[in-house]
Design a protein around this motif. Structure first.
Motif, PDB file in Angstrom:
ATOM      1  N   HIS A  42       5.327   5.457  -8.726  1.00  0.00           N
ATOM      2  CA  HIS A  42       4.453   5.020  -7.546  1.00  0.00           C
ATOM      3  C   HIS A  42       4.935   4.125  -6.754  1.00  0.00           C
ATOM      4  CE1 HIS A  42       0.282   5.293  -5.913  1.00  0.00           C
ATOM      5  NE2 HIS A  42       0.527   4.118  -5.572  1.00  0.00           N
ATOM      6  N   TYR A  44       4.343   1.340  -3.287  1.00  0.00           N
ATOM      7  CA  TYR A  44       3.269   0.526  -2.579  1.00  0.00           C
ATOM      8  C   TYR A  44       3.938  -0.061  -1.373  1.00  0.00           C
ATOM      9  CZ  TYR A  44       1.240   0.604  -7.230  1.00  0.00           C
ATOM     10  OH  TYR A  44       0.724   1.131  -8.464  1.00  0.00           O
ATOM     11  N   HIS A  65       0.626  -5.973  -3.108  1.00  0.00           N
ATOM     12  CA  HIS A  65      -0.250  -4.912  -3.023  1.00  0.00           C
ATOM     13  C   HIS A  65      -0.099  -4.085  -4.285  1.00  0.00           C
ATOM     14  CE1 HIS A  65      -0.544  -0.394  -1.166  1.00  0.00           C
ATOM     15  NE2 HIS A  65      -1.499  -0.613  -1.956  1.00  0.00           N
ATOM     16  N   ALA A  66       1.313  -4.257  -4.775  1.00  0.00           N
ATOM     17  CA  ALA A  66       1.657  -3.444  -6.102  1.00  0.00           C
ATOM     18  C   ALA A  66       0.819  -4.042  -7.246  1.00  0.00           C
ATOM     19  CB  ALA A  66       3.080  -3.434  -6.356  1.00  0.00           C
ATOM     20  N   SER A  69      -2.860  -3.587  -7.527  1.00  0.00           N
ATOM     21  CA  SER A  69      -3.052  -2.221  -7.913  1.00  0.00           C
ATOM     22  C   SER A  69      -2.709  -1.981  -9.266  1.00  0.00           C
ATOM     23  CB  SER A  69      -2.126  -1.077  -7.009  1.00  0.00           C
ATOM     24  OG  SER A  69      -2.660  -1.137  -5.609  1.00  0.00           O
TER      25      SER A  69
END
Length: 132
Positions: A42, A44, A65-66, A69
């Motif tokens: 994923h 970010y 952000h990572a 999340s």
């Protein structure tokens, strides 16, 4: 140091799209976008918030952000400048934060031979990990 692979090029493009879509206009010469890949693949993103008193760099915003999340294992990070400036190496503060939180992360940096991938520990030679 190693050459880029397709995942690295994808990360650069992701960061470029972020900075192109969110630059601060013609006066936004300091606008940077960043992208970080988690171990699960994923991606970010983040963008800096330029201010004369200092700023959170794009890399730190992407890391936050990572983390917000749920990503804890990060593999690669890049920052890209607006107006086609391409990848830019992390500042000293960002290098230290990356080294402390993600000592096994790779960083995409410009070199005389093009953009390359390098371990953060090689950008902070003889560094000592922070222990809270």
């Amino acid at each position: 140091m190693r050459d880029l692979d397709n995942d690295d090029r994808e990360l650069i493009e992701y960061a470029r799209q972020i900075v192109d879509a969110n630059t601060d206009g013609v006066d936004g010469v300091h606008t940077m976008g960043a992208a970080v890949r988690a171990a699960d693949g994923h991606i970010y993103g983040g963008i800096n918030l330029y201010h004369f008193t200092g700023e959170p760099c794009a890399e730190l915003v992407a890391l936050a952000h990572a983390r917000a999340s749920g990503a804890r294992q990060l593999t690669t990070i890049v920052a890209v400048g607006n107006f086609g400036r391409g990848p830019v190496g992390p500042c000293g503060r960002d290098r230290q934060v990356l080294f402390d939180y993600h000592p096994d992360i790779r960083v995409l940096v410009p070199t005389p031979d093009g953009t390359k991938s390098i371990w953060i520990r090689d950008l902070v030679p003889l560094g000592t990990l922070w222990t809270p």
